[in-house]
Design an enzyme around this catalytic site. Structure first.
Site, mmCIF file in Angstrom:
data_model
loop_
_atom_site.group_PDB
_atom_site.id
_atom_site.type_symbol
_atom_site.label_atom_id
_atom_site.label_comp_id
_atom_site.label_asym_id
_atom_site.label_seq_id
_atom_site.Cartn_x
_atom_site.Cartn_y
_atom_site.Cartn_z
ATOM 1 N N SER A 4 36.886 109.581 1.267
ATOM 2 C CA SER A 4 36.099 109.450 2.501
ATOM 3 C C SER A 4 36.996 109.756 3.683
ATOM 4 C CB SER A 4 35.569 108.017 2.631
ATOM 5 O OG SER A 4 35.086 107.765 3.942
ATOM 6 N N TYR B 275 37.098 98.857 2.644
ATOM 7 C CA TYR B 275 36.573 100.134 2.154
ATOM 8 C C TYR B 275 37.568 101.257 2.431
ATOM 9 C CZ TYR B 275 33.635 104.301 1.756
ATOM 10 O OH TYR B 275 33.137 105.532 1.416
#
Length: 258
Positions: free
Chosen positions: A152, A165
């Site tokens: 990501s 995350y």
């Protein structure tokens, strides 16, 4: 089969996709099948996988579903054994299973921390552990294999409340770069794909109100990527000549600055 597979760039290849029941995983499975690969779709939700296999086959592709949880190492060993027995092993692994649960660190949402680390890191390692021997063997025989990991933009950039995350995704990107140093010489390409905001089920799992408000604002401000956009990128990586390895690919919505 309605498609002439001999002319397709991934004909003869066997691709395993984790987290295949929705979003980037499902779109990528469809793309890899359309490019000629036999696709093994792996996720927990058997009914979603059955729908995906049906869709792929209707479009002339070849797919088989294995319902398994990537955090369950025994289930993953059994899945790898089945791929070995039925297809002679995988030569492409797309590690896409993951979850995003942002929250301010002071909320001490320890169950959510654990869930993200278990799935995004331990689940990733379970898949790598059981399928890497197959990738190495396939690369020795065919001259190429692919290990593609969904990371990501959060691996690089700062998003408050996304600390856990982001940490898991930084792990994915750094692991990918380092594995390249080990596996590249064995003709296994390793790539990390780092998307910006993609409209998937990930957002529906978010419970923190601040993060939900931020996502809502982002949606109003710009057009998000679709899972198909990321799938196109993964298809491109997999169809490059064996000598070419895109080690890290950032895919951003045009309107997302960072």
């Amino acid at each position: 089969m309605s498609t002439n597979t001999t002319s397709l760039p991934l004909a003869g290849r066997v691709a395993v996709v984790t987290g295949a029941s929705s979003g980037i995983g499902a779109a990528s499975a469809e793309k890899l099948a359309a490019l000629g690969a036999r696709v093994v779709v792996l996720a927990r939700r058997a009914e979603r996988l059955a729908e995906l296999v049906e869709r792929i086959e209707k479009n002339g592709g070849s797919a088989v579903a294995i319902a398994a949880d990537v955090t369950d190492v025994e289930a993953m060993r059994a899945a790898a054994a089945r791929v070995e027995t039925e297809f002679g092993g995988a030569d492409l692994l797309l590690n896409n299973a993951g979850v995003m649960l942002p929250a301010p660190i002071e909320e001490l949402a320890t169950a959510q921390w654990k869930q993200q680390i278990d799935l995004n890191i331990t689940g990733l390692m379970n898949a790598i552990g059981v399928f890497t021997p197959q990738l190495v063997k396939a690369a020795a025989e065919r001259g190429v294999a692919d290990l593609i990991n969904t990371s990501s933009i959060a691996a690089q950039n700062i998003f408050p409340t996304f600390a856990v995350y982001s940490g898991t995704k930084a792990y994915v990107s750094q692991l990918s770069r380092t594995l390249r140093a080990e596996l590249g010489a064995k003709k296994v390409r390793v790539s990390a794909v780092e998307p910006g905001i993609v409209g998937t089920e990930l957002q529906s799992h978010v419970t923190d109100q601040g993060a939900l408000d931020w996502l809502e604002g982002a949606k109003a401000a710009m057009e998000w990527l679709t899972p198909e956009d990321v799938a196109e990128t993964i298809g491109f990586i997999a169809t490059l000549p064996p000598r070419v390895n895109l080690q890290q690919v950032t895919v951003m919505p045009t309107g997302q600055a960072s």
